[in-house]
Design an enzyme around this catalytic site. Structure first.
Site, PDB file in Angstrom:
ATOM      1  N   ASP A 179       6.601   2.535  -0.167  1.00  0.00           N
ATOM      2  CA  ASP A 179       6.823   3.893   0.330  1.00  0.00           C
ATOM      3  C   ASP A 179       6.832   3.851   1.858  1.00  0.00           C
ATOM      4  O   ASP A 179       6.522   2.834   2.473  1.00  0.00           O
ATOM      5  CB  ASP A 179       5.788   4.870  -0.213  1.00  0.00           C
ATOM      6  CG  ASP A 179       4.364   4.522   0.198  1.00  0.00           C
ATOM      7  OD1 ASP A 179       4.187   3.650   1.077  1.00  0.00           O
ATOM      8  OD2 ASP A 179       3.430   5.111  -0.350  1.00  0.00           O
ATOM      9  N   SER A 180       7.195   4.960   2.466  1.00  0.00           N
ATOM     10  CA  SER A 180       7.404   4.960   3.921  1.00  0.00           C
ATOM     11  C   SER A 180       6.132   5.202   4.719  1.00  0.00           C
ATOM     12  O   SER A 180       6.101   4.997   5.927  1.00  0.00           O
ATOM     13  CB  SER A 180       8.413   6.043   4.291  1.00  0.00           C
ATOM     14  OG  SER A 180       7.851   7.328   4.059  1.00  0.00           O
ATOM     15  N   GLY A 181       5.083   5.674   4.047  1.00  0.00           N
ATOM     16  CA  GLY A 181       3.869   6.089   4.743  1.00  0.00           C
ATOM     17  C   GLY A 181       3.865   7.577   5.047  1.00  0.00           C
ATOM     18  O   GLY A 181       2.852   8.130   5.477  1.00  0.00           O
ATOM     19  N   GLY A 182       5.006   8.227   4.803  1.00  0.00           N
ATOM     20  CA  GLY A 182       5.127   9.650   5.126  1.00  0.00           C
ATOM     21  C   GLY A 182       4.128  10.525   4.390  1.00  0.00           C
ATOM     22  O   GLY A 182       3.452  11.355   4.989  1.00  0.00           O
ATOM     23  N   PHE A 183       4.026  10.319   3.073  1.00  0.00           N
ATOM     24  CA  PHE A 183       3.133  11.176   2.284  1.00  0.00           C
ATOM     25  C   PHE A 183       1.689  11.049   2.761  1.00  0.00           C
ATOM     26  O   PHE A 183       0.966  12.035   2.864  1.00  0.00           O
ATOM     27  CB  PHE A 183       3.228  10.808   0.800  1.00  0.00           C
ATOM     28  CG  PHE A 183       2.315  11.621  -0.079  1.00  0.00           C
ATOM     29  CD1 PHE A 183       2.647  12.916  -0.435  1.00  0.00           C
ATOM     30  CD2 PHE A 183       1.110  11.103  -0.531  1.00  0.00           C
ATOM     31  CE1 PHE A 183       1.807  13.673  -1.234  1.00  0.00           C
ATOM     32  CE2 PHE A 183       0.253  11.847  -1.326  1.00  0.00           C
ATOM     33  CZ  PHE A 183       0.603  13.139  -1.680  1.00  0.00           C
ATOM     34  N   ASP A 234      10.078  10.414   5.654  1.00  0.00           N
ATOM     35  CA  ASP A 234      10.448  11.820   5.466  1.00  0.00           C
ATOM     36  C   ASP A 234       9.270  12.724   5.760  1.00  0.00           C
ATOM     37  O   ASP A 234       8.124  12.270   5.848  1.00  0.00           O
ATOM     38  CB  ASP A 234      10.943  12.067   4.041  1.00  0.00           C
ATOM     39  CG  ASP A 234       9.820  11.878   3.017  1.00  0.00           C
ATOM     40  OD1 ASP A 234       8.994  10.947   3.198  1.00  0.00           O
ATOM     41  OD2 ASP A 234       9.761  12.639   2.045  1.00  0.00           O
ATOM     42  N   GLN A 252      14.507  16.596  -0.021  1.00  0.00           N
ATOM     43  CA  GLN A 252      13.469  17.612   0.099  1.00  0.00           C
ATOM     44  C   GLN A 252      14.106  18.982  -0.200  1.00  0.00           C
ATOM     45  O   GLN A 252      15.150  19.039  -0.822  1.00  0.00           O
ATOM     46  CB  GLN A 252      12.825  17.550   1.481  1.00  0.00           C
ATOM     47  CG  GLN A 252      11.995  16.292   1.737  1.00  0.00           C
ATOM     48  CD  GLN A 252      10.731  16.216   0.887  1.00  0.00           C
ATOM     49  OE1 GLN A 252      10.292  17.195   0.275  1.00  0.00           O
ATOM     50  NE2 GLN A 252      10.120  15.034   0.851  1.00  0.00           N
ATOM     51  N   GLY A 265       8.662  16.043  -2.629  1.00  0.00           N
ATOM     52  CA  GLY A 265       8.163  17.414  -2.580  1.00  0.00           C
ATOM     53  C   GLY A 265       7.902  18.036  -3.931  1.00  0.00           C
ATOM     54  O   GLY A 265       7.787  19.259  -4.050  1.00  0.00           O
ATOM     55  N   ASP A 284       6.181   6.508 -10.317  1.00  0.00           N
ATOM     56  CA  ASP A 284       4.998   5.760  -9.885  1.00  0.00           C
ATOM     57  C   ASP A 284       3.824   6.715  -9.800  1.00  0.00           C
ATOM     58  O   ASP A 284       4.003   7.920  -9.590  1.00  0.00           O
ATOM     59  CB  ASP A 284       5.220   5.131  -8.506  1.00  0.00           C
ATOM     60  CG  ASP A 284       4.976   6.141  -7.387  1.00  0.00           C
ATOM     61  OD1 ASP A 284       3.870   6.160  -6.820  1.00  0.00           O
ATOM     62  OD2 ASP A 284       5.888   6.951  -7.111  1.00  0.00           O
ATOM     63  N   CYS A 324      -2.382   0.256 -30.180  1.00  0.00           N
ATOM     64  CA  CYS A 324      -2.132  -0.462 -28.930  1.00  0.00           C
ATOM     65  C   CYS A 324      -2.383  -1.961 -29.110  1.00  0.00           C
ATOM     66  O   CYS A 324      -3.367  -2.355 -29.742  1.00  0.00           O
ATOM     67  CB  CYS A 324      -3.028   0.086 -27.821  1.00  0.00           C
ATOM     68  SG  CYS A 324      -2.785  -0.716 -26.223  1.00  0.00           S
ATOM     69  N   CYS A 332      -2.588  -4.070 -26.376  1.00  0.00           N
ATOM     70  CA  CYS A 332      -2.994  -4.623 -25.085  1.00  0.00           C
ATOM     71  C   CYS A 332      -4.210  -5.535 -25.256  1.00  0.00           C
ATOM     72  O   CYS A 332      -4.879  -5.532 -26.293  1.00  0.00           O
ATOM     73  CB  CYS A 332      -3.305  -3.506 -24.080  1.00  0.00           C
ATOM     74  SG  CYS A 332      -4.924  -2.725 -24.272  1.00  0.00           S
ATOM     75  N   CYS A 343      -7.504  -3.616 -26.205  1.00  0.00           N
ATOM     76  CA  CYS A 343      -7.594  -3.109 -27.576  1.00  0.00           C
ATOM     77  C   CYS A 343      -7.654  -4.227 -28.613  1.00  0.00           C
ATOM     78  O   CYS A 343      -8.196  -4.038 -29.705  1.00  0.00           O
ATOM     79  CB  CYS A 343      -6.426  -2.167 -27.859  1.00  0.00           C
ATOM     80  SG  CYS A 343      -6.552  -0.600 -26.957  1.00  0.00           S
ATOM     81  N   HIS A 345      -5.657  -1.405 -20.024  1.00  0.00           N
ATOM     82  CA  HIS A 345      -5.161  -0.575 -21.136  1.00  0.00           C
ATOM     83  C   HIS A 345      -4.246   0.541 -20.644  1.00  0.00           C
ATOM     84  O   HIS A 345      -3.150   0.734 -21.193  1.00  0.00           O
ATOM     85  CB  HIS A 345      -6.332   0.028 -21.920  1.00  0.00           C
ATOM     86  CG  HIS A 345      -5.884   1.091 -22.871  1.00  0.00           C
ATOM     87  ND1 HIS A 345      -5.330   0.810 -24.102  1.00  0.00           N
ATOM     88  CD2 HIS A 345      -5.838   2.449 -22.734  1.00  0.00           C
ATOM     89  CE1 HIS A 345      -4.980   1.944 -24.681  1.00  0.00           C
ATOM     90  NE2 HIS A 345      -5.282   2.944 -23.885  1.00  0.00           N
TER      91      HIS A 345
END
Length: 373
Positions: free
Chosen positions: A94-98, A148, A191, A218, A268, A306, A308, A311, A337
């Site tokens: 990610d850009s670091g913006g958030f 952004d 946005q 957003g 994500d 499951c 995994c 489990c 899990h």
């Protein structure tokens, strides 16, 4: 030659759900896909080999955190993020913006970028579009995100309009700063808040720049689920069909289903590992709070359906014991899990799309999980 190639394999016969493939320098990613989050060059409590073993094809890492610690030049000199963290599959940064916009009073937005103080030592920093791209180039991710301005919810129309226009100006600066389009693909971010005409305007501005992929920003910022779905209903239509679409920060099963139904390819979220550390598991019949006393003598696995590692080998009784005694293994097993659950769920959705039975699978999953359609 672009660093990214997107192949649209199948569209569901009754809605916008679709299956595809993204080809990147470090491998292929089948979509739709859930991307585990490795904020500080690690998916919390997980070894990279175990993340790969549970089926994850791509992970996300965080520009803001890695810029502050250990510093992008250290990672660059180590051979890039893939080598630094021993992950050989694709990475999206990610850009670091958030993160900087989430700092509230600790940051100041200007046309140049965002001035902020480090959460580590209070030191002053300025993150600009150029700096964000420089850091992401150092990291060497397969996909990097444009810097952004993440619009909060709620926000008035004038603020949102000014914000999206700044986001477009910043995107153009990101494009100029990008060093190698054959090794890293740059995604633009739509946005526009909850305003249909502003979403359309933002999409038109960024699509005109003909980037390898696009994200919808957003959303999942505190608005009601119904409003998010309403915005997605029309926002996706403003993006090109032949490019991957990424809905940022979404990780609950219902939000993933609703996003896929509306034509989203990539998701994500930190949710699966975060709730694992708090003793919560996602299962085929809904959430399980392992702290609950009723599991003290429950010798069954978390989820009978499951397969995994957790489990296959451990009971709810044992997992409760680990959590109650603050053992590190509790976070490891529950994170394993939860990540497996979301990754496999998304792969099952892909299979259902390919077999023209997306809505049947959605209805079946919702009924068992406890969601209302």
């Amino acid at each position: 030659m672009s660093a990214l190639k997107f192949i649209l394999e199948k569209k569901d016969k009754s809605d916008k759900a679709r299956a595809g493939k993204i080809i990147l320098p470090h491998g292929e990613v089948e979509t739709p896909v859930f991307m585990p989050v490795g904020t500080a060059a690690t998916v919390k409590s997980m070894k990279p080999e175990d993340v790969e073993r549970l089926g994850a094809e791509i992970i996300l890492s965080n520009t803001y955190h890695l810029y502050l610690r250990p510093g992008s030049k250290i990672i660059r000199d180590a051979g890039g993020l893939h080598k630094f963290m021993n992950w050989n599959r694709p990475i999206l940064t990610d850009s670091g913006g958030f993160q900087v916009f989430s700092l509230g009073e600790m940051r100041k937005i200007t046309e140049q970028g965002v001035e902020f103080r480090s959460f580590i030592d209070g030191s002053k920093h300025t993150l600009t579009p150029e700096k964000s791209i420089e850091v992401q180039c150092d990291l060497g991710s397969d996909i990097m995100m444009a810097f952004d301005e993440c619009t909060p919810y709620p926000a008035d129309r004038d603020y949102v309009k000014n914000s999206l226009e700044r986001t477009t100006r910043w995107l153009k600066r990101c494009i100029k700063a990008q060093q190698d389009t054959e090794k890293q693909a740059l995604f633009g971010i739509m946005q526009g808040g909850m305003y249909r005409d502003l979403r359309e305007e933002s999409a038109r501005q960024i699509v005109d720049l003909d980037l390898p992929g696009y994200a919808i920003g957003g959303l999942s910022v505190g608005e009601p689920k119904e409003l998010m779905c309403e915005v997605l209903d029309y926002a996706v239509d403003f993006l090109p069909e032949n490019k991957p679409r990424y809905l940022m920060g979404v990780g609950t099963p219902d939000y993933i289903f609703e996003g896929i139904q509306r034509g989203i390819d990539m998701f994500d979220c930190v949710l699966p590992t975060r709730i694992a550390r708090n003793g919560t598991a996602m299962t085929s019949i809904g959430r399980v709070n392992i702290k609950n006393a009723k599991y003290e003598r429950d010798f069954e696995p978390l989820d009978r359906e499951c397969d995994c590692y957790t489990c296959r080998n451990y009971s709810k009784s044992y997992l409760r014991h680990l959590f109650k005694t603050n053992e590190i293994l509790s976070s490891i097993l529950l994170s394993t899990h939860n990540l497996h659950f979301l990754v496999k769920m998304t792969k099952n959705i892909r299979k259902a799309i390919l077999e023209d039975r997306f809505f049947e699978y959605k209805a079946e999953f919702y009924s068992k999980y406890g969601y209302d359609e």
